[in-house]
Design a protein around this motif. Structure first.
Motif, PDB file in Angstrom:
ATOM      1  N   ARG A 136       6.285   9.783  -0.708  1.00 41.48           N
ATOM      2  CA  ARG A 136       5.468   8.580  -0.803  1.00 41.48           C
ATOM      3  C   ARG A 136       5.816   7.660   0.359  1.00 41.48           C
ATOM      4  NH1 ARG A 136       7.074   6.815  -5.349  1.00 41.48           N
ATOM      5  NH2 ARG A 136       5.315   7.284  -6.731  1.00 41.48           N
TER       6      ARG A 136
ATOM      7  N   ASP B 265       0.840  -1.206   0.000  1.00 42.34           N
ATOM      8  CA  ASP B 265       0.000   0.000   0.000  1.00 42.34           C
ATOM      9  C   ASP B 265       0.868   1.247   0.000  1.00 42.34           C
ATOM     10  OD1 ASP B 265      -2.405  -1.287  -0.069  1.00 42.34           O
ATOM     11  OD2 ASP B 265      -2.758  -1.199   2.091  1.00 42.34           O
ATOM     12  N   GLU B 266       0.405   2.287  -0.687  1.00 43.08           N
ATOM     13  CA  GLU B 266       1.138   3.548  -0.760  1.00 43.08           C
ATOM     14  C   GLU B 266       0.215   4.709  -0.421  1.00 43.08           C
ATOM     15  OE1 GLU B 266       2.882   3.948  -4.582  1.00 43.08           O
ATOM     16  OE2 GLU B 266       4.385   2.373  -4.263  1.00 43.08           O
TER      17      GLU B 266
ATOM     18  N   ALA C  50      -1.217  -2.404  -4.208  1.00 41.90           N
ATOM     19  CA  ALA C  50      -0.268  -3.002  -5.134  1.00 41.90           C
ATOM     20  C   ALA C  50      -0.991  -3.626  -6.325  1.00 41.90           C
ATOM     21  CB  ALA C  50       0.571  -4.063  -4.410  1.00 41.90           C
TER      22      ALA C  50
ATOM     23  N   ARG D  99       5.277   3.913   1.787  1.00 35.49           N
ATOM     24  CA  ARG D  99       4.919   2.585   1.273  1.00 35.49           C
ATOM     25  C   ARG D  99       5.034   1.549   2.388  1.00 35.49           C
ATOM     26  NH1 ARG D  99       4.888  -0.280  -3.683  1.00 35.49           N
ATOM     27  NH2 ARG D  99       5.630  -2.429  -3.511  1.00 35.49           N
TER      28      ARG D  99
END
Length: 319
Positions: free
Chosen positions: A280, A264-265, A312, A282
């Motif tokens: 970002r 997930d980001e 993702a 992550r």
């Protein structure tokens, strides 16, 4: 041997390069500051504000620069709350009161803690604690004795209590471990006397600790998901917006609106979009349902609109 909080290797604040030899002086200063501020048993005295105390220290001609710096760091660390330095309940090794000494000794054989909370039911039903020597140093033939019969009284602290007051109180009452209670009366975690002292003087290493990771200059490539927001800002060089969370992992969960998954980001826009595209975050690794490791990378200006909840799988489908 390491205490329970020590062995967790959780990230902690690094208030400044205070030598370990001065730890005892710091603790004495903490007691003095607590008394001057009117905390605990000194509540009957006339109280002074922290600003007044800093003025008194500044005007004092007896203190040398090292002592002034120590007291200043004590005051700064005193603003922290117990819940910010505790070991969360998800990382605590609990022992059930019905376990026999032989069973409990087998459970803790691979651990490096010295004190273990004892529960009689759920993790919210802590009835006391046992010391490692209670489990390992016992007469022959008493393997049927249960942990509940050897349980010692455990101290309880609210998570909202200040570190400085908690340290002074635990030392005065000779407690080395306390259960941290949340606002609903449940178990939020535990905190040790060593945890509180380290919040003032920095990390104290012993022969049971692994070599600490070097602190990189600039934005780190990854951080622990348990870092609180203040520690994250200090280490990463930028702040996460405040909200109903206290850690990096909590921020990610709030932004995603669900339990995080690996990959997930979340995009964090920079305050000044003309100077930077932001960053970002992550999710690199999970520990059960908790975010264990978080990667950090800069975002170019054109990517500041990346959806915060893209997974993702979704990224692979787009590409």
């Amino acid at each position: 041997m390491a205490s329970m909080g020590k062995a967790s290797r959780r990230p902690r604040r690094r208030p400044g390069p205070v030598p370990r030899a001065l730890a005892r002086l710091v603790v004495r200063a903490a007691d003095a500051v607590t008394a001057l501020l009117g905390v605990g048993h000194a509540a009957g005295r006339e109280r002074i504000s922290e600003a007044d105390l800093r003025d008194l220290i500044a005007a004092n001609t007896v203190l040398d620069p090292v002592e002034r710096r120590i007291i200043d760091e004590v005051l700064a660390a005193g603003a922290s709350l117990v819940r910010e330095v505790m070991m969360p309940r998800t990382d605590v090794v609990f022992l059930h009161a019905n376990l026999t000494l032989a069973e409990a000794a087998e459970m803790v054989r691979a651990e490096t803690h010295t004190r273990y909370p004892v529960v009689d039911g759920t993790h919210d039903d802590v009835v006391g604690f046992v010391h490692l020597r209670d489990l390992l140093i016992r007469p022959e033939g008493d393997g049927r004795v249960t942990i509940g019969e050897l349980t010692r009284e455990v101290k309880r602290l609210p998570g909202s209590k200040r570190v400085l007051a908690a340290l002074s109180e635990m030392r005065r009452e000779r407690h080395h471990l306390a259960v941290v209670v949340d606002e609903y009366g449940g178990t939020a975690g535990i905190v040790t006397l060593e945890d509180l002292i380290e919040e003032l003087v920095g990390e104290i290493h012993d022969e049971y600790d692994t070599v600490p990771e070097p602190v990189a200059v600039g934005v780190p490539a990854e951080v622990d998901g348990r870092l609180n927001l203040a520690d994250f800002a200090e280490r990463a060089g930028f702040e996460l917006p405040p909200g109903p969370y206290e850690t990096v992992g909590g921020y990610l969960m709030a932004r995603l609106g669900r339990l995080p998954e690996a990959g997930d980001e979340v995009a964090v826009p920079a305050p000044d979009t003309n100077a930077s595209g932001g960053w970002r975050l992550r999710v690199l690794e999970l520990d059960g349902r908790r975010v264990a490791r978080v990667g950090i990378s800069p975002l170019p200006l054109a990517q500041t609109v990346i959806p915060a909840t893209r997974t993702a799988t979704e990224r692979a489908r787009v590409s």
